[in-house]
Every structure is written in structure tokens, then in C-alpha cells.
Write an enzyme that holds these catalytic residues in place. Sequence first.
Site, short mmCIF file in Angstrom:
data_model
loop_
_atom_site.label_atom_id
_atom_site.label_comp_id
_atom_site.label_asym_id
_atom_site.label_seq_id
_atom_site.Cartn_x
_atom_site.Cartn_y
_atom_site.Cartn_z
N CYS A 280 0.80 -1.22 0.00
CA CYS A 280 0.00 0.00 0.00
C CYS A 280 0.84 1.27 0.00
CB CYS A 280 -0.91 0.01 1.22
SG CYS A 280 0.04 0.00 2.74
N ASP B 71 2.40 2.49 2.50
CA ASP B 71 2.46 3.09 3.83
C ASP B 71 3.82 2.84 4.46
OD1 ASP B 71 -0.09 3.92 3.49
OD2 ASP B 71 -1.00 2.35 4.69
N CYS C 103 -2.19 3.76 7.30
CA CYS C 103 -3.61 3.60 7.57
C CYS C 103 -3.88 3.53 9.07
CB CYS C 103 -4.13 2.35 6.90
SG CYS C 103 -3.60 0.86 7.74
N CYS D 67 -1.12 -4.73 7.48
CA CYS D 67 -0.93 -3.53 8.31
C CYS D 67 -0.18 -3.91 9.59
CB CYS D 67 -2.28 -2.91 8.67
SG CYS D 67 -3.40 -2.73 7.27
FE1 FES Z 1 -1.25 0.08 4.37
FE2 FES Z 1 -2.73 -0.66 6.35
S1 FES Z 1 -3.40 -0.22 4.36
S2 FES Z 1 -0.60 -0.48 6.31
#
Ligand code: FES
Length: 133
Positions: free
Chosen positions: A36, A38, A65, A109
Site C-alpha cells: 500500500c 504506507d 492507515c 498492516c
Molecule cells: Fe497500508 Fe494498512 S493499508 S498499512
Amino acid sequence: MNDDIETKIQAAVHDPQNVGEMSGADAIGTVGSENCGDMLRMWVKFKEEDGRKVIDKATFQAFGCQTAIAVASVATELIRGKTPAEALAMSGEELASPLGKLPPMKIHCAQLVEGALRDALGGEEAVAPASAP
Ligand code: FES
């Protein structure tokens, strides 16, 4: 996502524990998710307890997130007092366990938190700030 876990995630996001850079940290870990994009960074400080080196405190910054923030919040509490080896033995799901069982789409995540912790504990000698991604 079931309501119970969603409620716990929202509560953790609303009042996250151990957020922010830690000055004087003994170890720093950074990881980015391929899923993602992140990112999460974790700082760890150790102390001696009964002749063992244990985690005194851990803090984090998340660029990601809500689930990652919630997991990092509970995980930084959970690993306090553990030895690095004990903390390294924990999976992302174990680190997230105070929140309940994560749905499959949210497991990565928790793995982001696990990855940052592994990076910190594996690279314990490297105290210099982790290079920016
Ligand atoms: Fe990327 Fe949760 S959607 S860490």
C-alpha cells in the site's frame, strides 16, 4: 470488519500510545509496505532488568492507515519488558492481538509494525537515524 475490532482500532487511533520520535533511542527501524506504500518507523530503548536486556520503551511514527497506527499503538505497549528475542518471536498478528483478530485484508498492516520492529531489533547496533526511504 467486525464492530468490536473496528471500535478498538478507532479507540487506539483516537488516543494512540507512544507516538513520536524518541531521542536517545538505542535502535531505530523503518519499513515501507509494498502492498500500500504506507510507512512506519519505530524507536526502541532498552534497559537492564534482572541481568537481562529488555525493551524499556518503544515509540513509533506511522505514515499509513488507521489499522497500522492502532497496531503500532498496542504493540509498543505489548513489547515493553520483553527481551529483543522475545519481541522478535512475535508475529504481526500477535502484536495486534490486543485489538482482536484482524481481517485478512488488514494483516499486512500488522506486518508493517512487525517489519519496523524487526528492522529496529535486527539493526540494534545502528543507532544513527535510519535513512529516509
Ligand atoms: Fe497500508 Fe494498512 S493499508 S498499512
